[in-house]
Design a protein around this motif. Structure first.
Motif, PDB file in Angstrom:
ATOM      1  N   LYS A 166      -4.664  -1.641   4.031  1.00 15.04           N
ATOM      2  CA  LYS A 166      -6.043  -2.111   3.963  1.00 15.04           C
ATOM      3  C   LYS A 166      -6.161  -3.614   3.764  1.00 15.04           C
ATOM      4  O   LYS A 166      -5.291  -4.257   3.169  1.00 15.04           O
ATOM      5  CB  LYS A 166      -6.777  -1.408   2.814  1.00 15.04           C
ATOM      6  CG  LYS A 166      -6.983   0.087   3.035  1.00 15.04           C
ATOM      7  CD  LYS A 166      -7.815   0.695   1.919  1.00 15.04           C
ATOM      8  CE  LYS A 166      -8.117   2.157   2.181  1.00 15.04           C
ATOM      9  NZ  LYS A 166      -8.981   2.743   1.133  1.00 15.04           N
ATOM     10  N   LEU A 167      -7.252  -4.135   4.274  1.00 13.38           N
ATOM     11  CA  LEU A 167      -7.696  -5.486   3.969  1.00 13.38           C
ATOM     12  C   LEU A 167      -8.960  -5.316   3.136  1.00 13.38           C
ATOM     13  O   LEU A 167     -10.031  -5.019   3.656  1.00 13.38           O
ATOM     14  CB  LEU A 167      -7.993  -6.272   5.246  1.00 13.38           C
ATOM     15  CG  LEU A 167      -8.483  -7.713   5.055  1.00 13.38           C
ATOM     16  CD1 LEU A 167      -7.435  -8.551   4.339  1.00 13.38           C
ATOM     17  CD2 LEU A 167      -8.856  -8.338   6.396  1.00 13.38           C
ATOM     18  N   GLY A 168      -8.811  -5.451   1.813  1.00 13.42           N
ATOM     19  CA  GLY A 168      -9.909  -5.091   0.926  1.00 13.42           C
ATOM     20  C   GLY A 168     -10.172  -3.597   1.068  1.00 13.42           C
ATOM     21  O   GLY A 168      -9.259  -2.781   0.984  1.00 13.42           O
ATOM     22  N   PRO A 169     -11.411  -3.190   1.335  1.00 11.47           N
ATOM     23  CA  PRO A 169     -11.720  -1.761   1.478  1.00 11.47           C
ATOM     24  C   PRO A 169     -11.539  -1.242   2.910  1.00 11.47           C
ATOM     25  O   PRO A 169     -11.726  -0.060   3.170  1.00 11.47           O
ATOM     26  CB  PRO A 169     -13.194  -1.697   1.068  1.00 11.47           C
ATOM     27  CG  PRO A 169     -13.742  -3.015   1.525  1.00 11.47           C
ATOM     28  CD  PRO A 169     -12.635  -4.024   1.322  1.00 11.47           C
ATOM     29  N   ILE A 170     -11.163  -2.123   3.841  1.00 12.44           N
ATOM     30  CA  ILE A 170     -11.127  -1.759   5.260  1.00 12.44           C
ATOM     31  C   ILE A 170      -9.716  -1.387   5.688  1.00 12.44           C
ATOM     32  O   ILE A 170      -8.768  -2.167   5.506  1.00 12.44           O
ATOM     33  CB  ILE A 170     -11.650  -2.918   6.134  1.00 12.44           C
ATOM     34  CG1 ILE A 170     -13.067  -3.303   5.714  1.00 12.44           C
ATOM     35  CG2 ILE A 170     -11.624  -2.536   7.611  1.00 12.44           C
ATOM     36  CD1 ILE A 170     -13.578  -4.554   6.391  1.00 12.44           C
ATOM     37  N   SER A 171      -9.563  -0.214   6.286  1.00 12.16           N
ATOM     38  CA  SER A 171      -8.266   0.215   6.790  1.00 12.16           C
ATOM     39  C   SER A 171      -7.947  -0.519   8.086  1.00 12.16           C
ATOM     40  O   SER A 171      -8.711  -0.493   9.041  1.00 12.16           O
ATOM     41  CB  SER A 171      -8.262   1.726   7.032  1.00 12.16           C
ATOM     42  OG  SER A 171      -7.036   2.123   7.634  1.00 12.16           O
ATOM     43  N   ASP A 196       0.817  -1.215   0.000  1.00 14.84           N
ATOM     44  CA  ASP A 196       0.000   0.000   0.000  1.00 14.84           C
ATOM     45  C   ASP A 196       0.853   1.267   0.000  1.00 14.84           C
ATOM     46  O   ASP A 196       0.399   2.314  -0.458  1.00 14.84           O
ATOM     47  CB  ASP A 196      -0.962  -0.008   1.192  1.00 14.84           C
ATOM     48  CG  ASP A 196      -2.127  -0.959   0.974  1.00 14.84           C
ATOM     49  OD1 ASP A 196      -2.837  -0.807  -0.029  1.00 14.84           O
ATOM     50  OD2 ASP A 196      -2.315  -1.874   1.793  1.00 14.84           O
TER      51      ASP A 196
END
Length: 243
Positions: free
Chosen positions: A159-164, A133
């Motif tokens: 991030k994990l997918g869209p999650i910070s 990232d």
């Protein structure tokens, strides 16, 4: 925490958005050595760790040496050391091997046990300067004075997918190119605030580490860790260093 590690920030310029004149996030060397001082702050208190960090992406190896306080004045660190060899796993399909090595104490500089890296990649390590990232999304934020040194600040979200999961800020010497000074990490997986980790870099050397930095004395007699020793091996090792 000693006064030498206090952060003194004086804002010099603030970016209101990406501009053509903004500094670009630097590309760091794939081989380097540095001394790290880490300060972890959580609701349970503060812990610190000091280690020599050696990084060699060409050889796919990272090591943490001379960690903790010396046993004797002028001596070397006494806590457990680590050598990570990526793509060199004992078990097929894993990402590599983490070797725990006794420090310079009664047991000598010998391997204690090893664990699989459980999928960990070299650029995913906490002190990594090649995090995905960062490379893909880091943006210039501002220029500040960090303990008297002019520093460009770059920010990004891990991030994990869209999650910070983490919010990061990297302070880089504005006068000497790709020289890291400090990395600030705010840890909040799935919105749960767990604390912060500040990693200070010193004695920066953008040269290939000596091969001895990755030696594993006694590797021929080093056994695999048992059960809980190898659960979350990397995370537990970093916690062990912080006292």
């Amino acid at each position: 925490m000693t006064p030498s590690f206090l952060i003194i920030l004086v804002v010099v310029a603030v970016s209101g958005g990406a501009r053509a004149t903004d500094p670009a996030p630097p590309v760091f060397p794939t081989r380097f050595s540095t001394r790290i001082h880490e300060v972890e702050k959580t609701p349970n208190g503060e812990k610190v760790a000091d280690c020599d960090l050696h990084w060699d992406a060409e050889r796919k190896m990272t090591s943490y040496r001379n960690c903790g306080k010396p046993l004797k004045p002028g001596g070397k660190g006494s806590q457990m050391q680590m050598v990570l060899r990526f793509n060199d796993s004992h078990n097929e399909g894993n990402s590599g091997t983490l070797y725990y090595i006794y420090g310079y104490g009664p047991f000598g500089n010998t391997c204690n046990f090893w664990c699989d890296l459980q999928g960990t990649e070299q650029c995913n390590l906490e002190e990594s300067l090649c995090q995905y990232d960062y490379v893909a999304h880091a943006k210039y934020n501002e220029t500040v004075s960090l303990n008297g040194t002019k520093a460009n600040v770059f920010k990004w979200e891990d991030k994990l997918g869209p999650i910070s999961m983490n919010s990061l800020s990297l302070y880089v010497d504005a006068e000497h190119g790709a020289t890291p000074l400090m990395m600030h990490r705010d840890v909040h997986p799935f919105g749960k605030e767990l604390g912060t980790i500040d990693t200070y870099f010193s004695s920066w050397s953008p040269k290939p580490p000596d091969s001895s930095a990755f030696d594993i004395p006694g590797i021929d007699k080093c056994a695999e860790g048992q059960g809980a020793q190898c659960q979350n091996a990397m995370e537990d090792a970093l916690k062990f260093f912080r006292k």
